[in-house]
Design an enzyme around this catalytic site. Structure first.
Site, short mmCIF file in Angstrom:
data_model
loop_
_atom_site.label_atom_id
_atom_site.label_comp_id
_atom_site.label_asym_id
_atom_site.label_seq_id
_atom_site.Cartn_x
_atom_site.Cartn_y
_atom_site.Cartn_z
N GLY A 37 0.80 -1.22 0.00
CA GLY A 37 0.00 0.00 0.00
C GLY A 37 0.83 1.27 0.00
CG LEU A 39 -0.92 1.61 -3.84
CD1 LEU A 39 -2.16 1.21 -4.64
CD2 LEU A 39 0.10 0.48 -3.85
CG HIS A 40 5.18 4.99 -4.79
ND1 HIS A 40 5.89 4.26 -5.73
CD2 HIS A 40 5.51 4.46 -3.59
CE1 HIS A 40 6.63 3.36 -5.12
NE2 HIS A 40 6.41 3.44 -3.82
CG HIS A 43 3.26 0.61 -5.54
ND1 HIS A 43 3.42 1.69 -4.72
CD2 HIS A 43 3.75 -0.46 -4.86
CE1 HIS A 43 3.97 1.30 -3.57
NE2 HIS A 43 4.19 0.00 -3.64
CG LEU A 188 8.86 7.57 -7.02
CD1 LEU A 188 7.55 7.52 -7.80
CD2 LEU A 188 9.03 8.92 -6.35
P1 AMP Z 1 6.04 -2.28 -1.40
O1 AMP Z 1 4.62 -1.78 -1.43
O2 AMP Z 1 7.03 -1.27 -0.96
O3 AMP Z 1 6.16 -3.61 -0.72
O4 AMP Z 1 6.43 -2.56 -2.92
C1 AMP Z 1 5.64 -3.35 -3.74
C2 AMP Z 1 6.36 -3.55 -5.04
O5 AMP Z 1 6.59 -2.28 -5.67
C3 AMP Z 1 7.72 -4.22 -4.86
O6 AMP Z 1 7.91 -5.18 -5.89
C4 AMP Z 1 8.67 -3.07 -5.00
O7 AMP Z 1 9.96 -3.44 -5.48
C5 AMP Z 1 7.96 -2.21 -6.03
N1 AMP Z 1 8.43 -0.81 -5.96
C6 AMP Z 1 8.53 -0.04 -4.86
N2 AMP Z 1 9.07 1.16 -5.18
C7 AMP Z 1 9.34 1.14 -6.50
C8 AMP Z 1 9.92 2.07 -7.42
N3 AMP Z 1 10.33 3.28 -7.05
N4 AMP Z 1 10.03 1.71 -8.72
C9 AMP Z 1 9.61 0.48 -9.13
N5 AMP Z 1 9.06 -0.45 -8.32
C10 AMP Z 1 8.93 -0.12 -7.02
#
Ligand code: AMP
EC number: 6.3.2.1
Length: 280
Positions: A37, A39-40, A43, A188
């Site tokens: 969550g 989200l940016h 994601h 991000l």
């Molecule tokens: P998280 O919500 O932080 O667990 O991330 C979920 C997914 O989004 C994971 O596979 C992360 O590697 C990916 N993710 C997080 N930040 C970025 C980013 N800046 N660029 C690309 N993928 C990302």
């Protein structure tokens, strides 16, 4: 007809395991994007890539307690469900899965252990973290049977371990998507919202320095240890940060053998107790 179309295009919000199984029963080409969550755009890239490559896309939002090695970190992890759901709706995601802890951890599993060679980078400093990540993804994949999973390069070690584990055990492929950065090149991350203004500025400076370090190492690989040592010294002297690790690793197997091999520069550091990771 119009209303039928709207109905068909509607995002399905699912909380119960039984409802999930029923909803995706007939979806053979399902793409899965696991998230915690807040989200940016990072994601968003994973979701868009899934939508391009799969018939339907399922996004999970689950702040997984077993991957946190500090209670405080778990409690303060940024949460933004209302905003996340409207973000996902705008992206035309097919399914959003919002399980409770009980729904996921209905049985124990103590079998997942990293081996010695995997106990590096984040695994070395966050005991039990990746065991928690692999455990939750194992449970998700067992339940969802996605054709493809999309993960971010920002968490490269996570992608590396998940791909090895999941592709070994299931008929699911794990893909990596490039890191999305802000205008200062900072990757991000949901955790960025915990930084104050000064922290943001510092992390932008650090990121640019690391990007140029990577370029310098590319040109002068033989001296990479010295180059890393010098930058580490400079950052610790001029910016009030704590560096957990700053290392070069082989991209294919994460070993330290980088001569004549593709490599990445990996970093983890703290600014005011906010832990940031990146790789270049
Ligand atoms: P998280 O919500 O932080 O667990 O991330 C979920 C997914 O989004 C994971 O596979 C992360 O590697 C990916 N993710 C997080 N930040 C970025 C980013 N800046 N660029 C690309 N993928 C990302």
């Amino acid at each position: 007809m119009f209303y039928l179309l709207i109905f068909l295009l509607q995002m399905k919000l699912i909380k119960l395991k039984t409802d999930l199984i029923k909803a995706i029963e007939l979806d053979k080409r399902l793409g899965f994007v696991p998230t915690m969550g807040s989200l940016h755009e990072g994601h968003k890239t994973l979701i868009k890539t899934s939508q391009k490559n799969c018939k339907k896309t399922l996004v999970s939002i689950f702040v997984n307690p077993t991957q946190f090695n500090s209670k405080k970190d778990y409690k303060t992890y940024p949460k933004n469900l209302k905003k996340d759901l409207s973000y996902l709706k705008k992206l035309n995601v097919d399914y959003v899965y919002l399980p409770t802890i009980k729904q996921i951890y209905w049985k124990k599993n103590d079998e997942i252990k990293l081996n010695k060679s995997e106990n590096i980078l984040c695994a070395k400093f966050r005991k039990g973290h990746f065991e928690g990540v692999l455990d939750v993804l194992d449970r998700f994949v067992d339940l969802i049977s996605p054709q493809k999973i999309f993960m971010g390069e920002k968490d490269f070690q996570q992608f590396f371990l998940v791909r090895n584990y999941i592709e070994n055990k299931y008929d699911t492929k794990v893909y990596v998507c490039k890191t999305i950065r802000d205008k200062n090149k900072l990757a991000l991350s949901s955790r960025n919202s915990l930084l104050n203004k000064k922290g943001f500025i510092k992390s932008g400076i650090i990121t640019k320095k690391l990007l140029s370090l990577k370029n310098e190492i590319k040109k002068n690989k033989k001296n990479y240890k010295k180059l890393i040592f010098n930058l580490k010294k400079e950052l610790l002297k001029n910016l009030d940060i704590k560096i957990e690790y700053l290392e070069c690793r082989n991209t294919h197997n994460l070993s330290t053998k980088i001569m004549n091999k593709p490599f990445k520069l990996f970093v983890a550091y703290y600014i005011n107790n906010v832990r940031l990771i990146d790789n270049f």
